[in-house]
Design an enzyme around this catalytic site. Structure first.
Site, PDB file in Angstrom:
ATOM      1  N   THR A   4      95.148  41.547 -26.051  1.00  0.00           N
ATOM      2  CA  THR A   4      96.252  41.169 -26.944  1.00  0.00           C
ATOM      3  C   THR A   4      97.491  42.034 -26.742  1.00  0.00           C
ATOM      4  OG1 THR A   4      95.244  42.642 -28.561  1.00  0.00           O
ATOM      5  CG2 THR A   4      94.751  40.289 -28.775  1.00  0.00           C
ATOM      6  N   VAL A   7     100.287  44.592 -21.607  1.00  0.00           N
ATOM      7  CA  VAL A   7      99.723  44.504 -20.261  1.00  0.00           C
ATOM      8  C   VAL A   7      98.654  43.415 -20.218  1.00  0.00           C
ATOM      9  CG1 VAL A   7      98.438  45.739 -18.466  1.00  0.00           C
ATOM     10  CG2 VAL A   7     100.226  46.937 -19.746  1.00  0.00           C
ATOM     11  N   ARG A  92      92.477  58.175 -13.636  1.00  0.00           N
ATOM     12  CA  ARG A  92      93.236  58.150 -12.367  1.00  0.00           C
ATOM     13  C   ARG A  92      93.009  59.353 -11.473  1.00  0.00           C
ATOM     14  NH1 ARG A  92      98.711  56.464 -15.320  1.00  0.00           N
ATOM     15  NH2 ARG A  92      98.157  54.310 -15.850  1.00  0.00           N
ATOM     16  N   CYS A 121     102.953  53.195 -14.068  1.00  0.00           N
ATOM     17  CA  CYS A 121     103.958  52.201 -13.668  1.00  0.00           C
ATOM     18  C   CYS A 121     105.076  52.798 -12.799  1.00  0.00           C
ATOM     19  CB  CYS A 121     104.541  51.499 -14.882  1.00  0.00           C
ATOM     20  SG  CYS A 121     104.799  52.549 -16.316  1.00  0.00           S
ATOM     21  N   LYS A 207     102.157  62.798 -13.974  1.00  0.00           N
ATOM     22  CA  LYS A 207     101.498  61.640 -13.340  1.00  0.00           C
ATOM     23  C   LYS A 207     102.207  61.278 -12.043  1.00  0.00           C
ATOM     24  CE  LYS A 207     100.318  59.622 -17.787  1.00  0.00           C
ATOM     25  NZ  LYS A 207     100.721  58.587 -18.753  1.00  0.00           N
ATOM     26  N   HIS A 236     111.586  49.260 -15.085  1.00  0.00           N
ATOM     27  CA  HIS A 236     111.882  50.673 -14.845  1.00  0.00           C
ATOM     28  C   HIS A 236     112.784  50.799 -13.621  1.00  0.00           C
ATOM     29  CE1 HIS A 236     108.951  51.636 -17.776  1.00  0.00           C
ATOM     30  NE2 HIS A 236     108.000  52.152 -17.032  1.00  0.00           N
TER      31      HIS A 236
HETATM   32  N1  LIG Z   1     103.197  48.915 -20.823  1.00  0.00           N
HETATM   33  C1  LIG Z   1     103.231  49.307 -19.545  1.00  0.00           C
HETATM   34  O1  LIG Z   1     104.229  49.132 -18.814  1.00  0.00           O
HETATM   35  C2  LIG Z   1     102.043  49.971 -18.933  1.00  0.00           C
HETATM   36  C3  LIG Z   1     102.024  50.167 -17.568  1.00  0.00           C
HETATM   37  C4  LIG Z   1     100.926  50.771 -16.983  1.00  0.00           C
HETATM   38  C5  LIG Z   1      99.875  51.161 -17.772  1.00  0.00           C
HETATM   39  N2  LIG Z   1      99.916  50.990 -19.106  1.00  0.00           N
HETATM   40  C6  LIG Z   1      98.757  51.428 -19.907  1.00  0.00           C
HETATM   41  O2  LIG Z   1      98.005  50.303 -20.354  1.00  0.00           O
HETATM   42  C7  LIG Z   1      97.480  50.562 -21.651  1.00  0.00           C
HETATM   43  C8  LIG Z   1      97.913  49.473 -22.610  1.00  0.00           C
HETATM   44  O3  LIG Z   1      99.323  49.392 -22.657  1.00  0.00           O
HETATM   45  P1  LIG Z   1     100.083  48.212 -23.430  1.00  0.00           P
HETATM   46  O4  LIG Z   1     101.513  48.435 -23.146  1.00  0.00           O
HETATM   47  O5  LIG Z   1      99.479  46.870 -23.141  1.00  0.00           O
HETATM   48  O6  LIG Z   1      99.765  48.614 -24.964  1.00  0.00           O
HETATM   49  P2  LIG Z   1      99.784  47.699 -26.271  1.00  0.00           P
HETATM   50  O7  LIG Z   1     100.751  46.586 -26.139  1.00  0.00           O
HETATM   51  O8  LIG Z   1      99.934  48.637 -27.406  1.00  0.00           O
HETATM   52  O9  LIG Z   1      98.291  47.050 -26.329  1.00  0.00           O
HETATM   53  C9  LIG Z   1      97.145  47.831 -26.532  1.00  0.00           C
HETATM   54  C10 LIG Z   1      95.892  46.963 -26.395  1.00  0.00           C
HETATM   55  O10 LIG Z   1      94.745  47.784 -26.577  1.00  0.00           O
HETATM   56  C11 LIG Z   1      93.926  47.249 -27.614  1.00  0.00           C
HETATM   57  N3  LIG Z   1      93.254  48.312 -28.356  1.00  0.00           N
HETATM   58  C12 LIG Z   1      93.836  49.323 -29.062  1.00  0.00           C
HETATM   59  N4  LIG Z   1      92.876  50.074 -29.667  1.00  0.00           N
HETATM   60  C13 LIG Z   1      91.693  49.526 -29.340  1.00  0.00           C
HETATM   61  C14 LIG Z   1      90.341  49.839 -29.644  1.00  0.00           C
HETATM   62  N5  LIG Z   1      90.014  50.875 -30.423  1.00  0.00           N
HETATM   63  N6  LIG Z   1      89.353  49.064 -29.114  1.00  0.00           N
HETATM   64  C15 LIG Z   1      89.659  48.028 -28.330  1.00  0.00           C
HETATM   65  N7  LIG Z   1      90.937  47.660 -27.996  1.00  0.00           N
HETATM   66  C16 LIG Z   1      91.921  48.410 -28.497  1.00  0.00           C
HETATM   67  C17 LIG Z   1      94.912  46.511 -28.490  1.00  0.00           C
HETATM   68  O11 LIG Z   1      94.204  45.571 -29.286  1.00  0.00           O
HETATM   69  P3  LIG Z   1      94.775  45.130 -30.739  1.00  0.00           P
HETATM   70  O12 LIG Z   1      95.900  44.156 -30.458  1.00  0.00           O
HETATM   71  O13 LIG Z   1      93.588  44.488 -31.361  1.00  0.00           O
HETATM   72  O14 LIG Z   1      95.240  46.373 -31.439  1.00  0.00           O
HETATM   73  C18 LIG Z   1      95.784  45.852 -27.435  1.00  0.00           C
HETATM   74  O15 LIG Z   1      95.144  44.731 -26.872  1.00  0.00           O
HETATM   75  C19 LIG Z   1      97.952  51.977 -22.018  1.00  0.00           C
HETATM   76  O16 LIG Z   1      96.933  52.904 -21.689  1.00  0.00           O
HETATM   77  C20 LIG Z   1      99.163  52.181 -21.152  1.00  0.00           C
HETATM   78  O17 LIG Z   1      99.383  53.542 -20.866  1.00  0.00           O
HETATM   79  C21 LIG Z   1     100.955  50.371 -19.714  1.00  0.00           C
END
Ligand SMILES: NC(=O)c1ccc[n+]([C@@H]2O[C@H](COP(=O)([O-])OP(=O)(O)OC[C@H]3O[C@@H](n4cnc5c(N)ncnc54)[C@H](OP(=O)(O)O)[C@@H]3O)[C@@H](O)[C@H]2O)c1
Length: 335
Positions: A4, A7, A92, A121, A207, A236
């Site tokens: 949800t 990403v 990583r 990223c 990182k 970015h």
């Molecule tokens: N955004 C970027 O550009 C990017 C790039 C590279 C890597 N990342 C990494 O990818 C990860 C997610 O980033 P995002 O931007 O997609 O974050 P986000 O929009 O905040 O989404 C977080 C996701 O994790 C789920 N989640 C949170 N707590 C949880 C739990 N206790 N158990 C199971 N699921 C849980 C959330 O579910 P709910 O909706 O149910 O809360 C949601 O699906 C991070 O570690 C981030 O560092 C992000």
């Protein structure tokens, strides 16, 4: 897992758009999202909360649920038989976890032990642009500044930027920041990521330094990184100064980049053409421009590198790795 989030949602879109071979897709997230319906491939799928029962019977898991969730659940997923491509920073730098960019070091997939890490990223887009230059002339030193979009921090950060910008544009006092330490709307923060105790670099800067060396397989590369957060929603941008080990002319660098997989060169500054975040958003490629000789260093080039942080910076590479794992018969195998 993380289906949800920003990403996870992008991964789901790409799996459908790229016709990834899926027998059954199971969106996992937190308790908060349990029962929520997600439209995918013409079906309405029900989101499940991650649990010991929900993780059984999975072949391949694309995970983006945050570092602490990954720390807890990834070993359990691997134990239950899944191969995991993890987007968080947690795995990583583990020695026995390959950190893989599909255009740069796909061969590293072969040694996986159940977990494959998807890089940060900012590192991801930079190494896609650096790889052809590294192969041609080696890299002695990198000096770079990032200009990172708020979507790199997740959904809550986009809401924070929008809410603050709306308030400022309507002459109101913006609400107190919740996600960032200072107002992000109409501002630039000399801090992307967090400072660990006693460290004068942010974790995001660490990182970039560590992951670049691991992916290029060259611990000798010197990296000076400054990570900046800017009020851009997606995409970015990076100013990268590359000091090569062997001489490399800008013209040759441009040719190498034009031929490189996953790279689009946009480099006609006199006509106002260079990569921009708003044009990179929604695209899978890494865009490179402003390719020029460093005016103060005969051995260095300057580049401007832009990519969609949710696409190549996260979801696109994760799906490309999943495709490679399937093509190479590496799902469910562990060395
Ligand atoms: N955004 C970027 O550009 C990017 C790039 C590279 C890597 N990342 C990494 O990818 C990860 C997610 O980033 P995002 O931007 O997609 O974050 P986000 O929009 O905040 O989404 C977080 C996701 O994790 C789920 N989640 C949170 N707590 C949880 C739990 N206790 N158990 C199971 N699921 C849980 C959330 O579910 P709910 O909706 O149910 O809360 C949601 O699906 C991070 O570690 C981030 O560092 C992000």
């Amino acid at each position: 897992m993380g289906a949800t989030g920003l990403v996870g949602t992008t991964i789901l879109e790409l799996l459908a758009a790229r016709d990834f071979p899926v027998a059954e897709l199971r969106p996992l997230a937190s308790e908060r999202s349990a029962g929520k319906r997600i439209e995918w491939g013409g079906e309405a799928l029900s989101v499940e909360a991650v649990s010991d029962e929900a993780i059984q019977g999975l072949d391949l898991v694309l995970s983006s649920a945050g570092g602490s969730v990954s720390a807890e659940w990834t070993p359990k997923l691997v134990e239950a038989g899944a191969t995991v491509v993890d987007n968080t920073s947690y795995w990583r730098m583990h020695d026995d976890v390959p950190l893989v960019v599909s255009e740069v070091n796909p061969g590293a997939l072969a040694g996986h032990k159940g977990i494959i890490a998807n890089p940060n990223c900012s590192t991801m887009q930079m190494v896609v642009a650096l790889k052809p230059l590294y192969d041609a002339a080696g890299i002695e030193r990198l000096v770079l500044s990032t200009y990172q979009a708020v979507s790199g921090t997740g959904k809550a950060a986009i809401d924070e930027l929008r809410t603050q910008a709306h308030a400022v544009l309507h002459g109101d006092e913006p609400p107190e920041p919740q996600v960032y330490p200072h107002q992000i709307a109409f501002n630039v923060l000399a801090q992307a990521g967090n400072f660990a105790d006693g460290d004068d670099h942010t974790d995001e800067e660490r990182k970039l330094i560590n992951e670049t060396r691991k992916i290029l397989g060259d611990p000798e590369i010197k990296v000076s990184a400054t990570c900046i957060r800017v009020p851009v929603v997606t995409g970015h941008s990076e100013a990268v100064n590359v000091e090569t080990r062997e001489p490399l002319e800008p013209k040759r660098a441009r040719e190498l980049l034009e031929a490189a997989p996953g790279v689009t060169v946009v480099d006609d500054p006199a006509a106002g053409r260079y990569p921009m975040a708003v044009e990179a958003a929604g695209q899978d490629d890494v865009f490179v421009g402003r390719i020029r000789r460093d005016a103060g260093n005969e051995r260095a080039l300057d580049l401007w590198v832009v990519a969609d942080n949710l696409r190549k910076g996260a979801a696109t590479n994760a799906v490309q790795l999943a495709e490679l794992l399937v093509e190479r018969g590496l799902v469910g195998t562990r060395v």
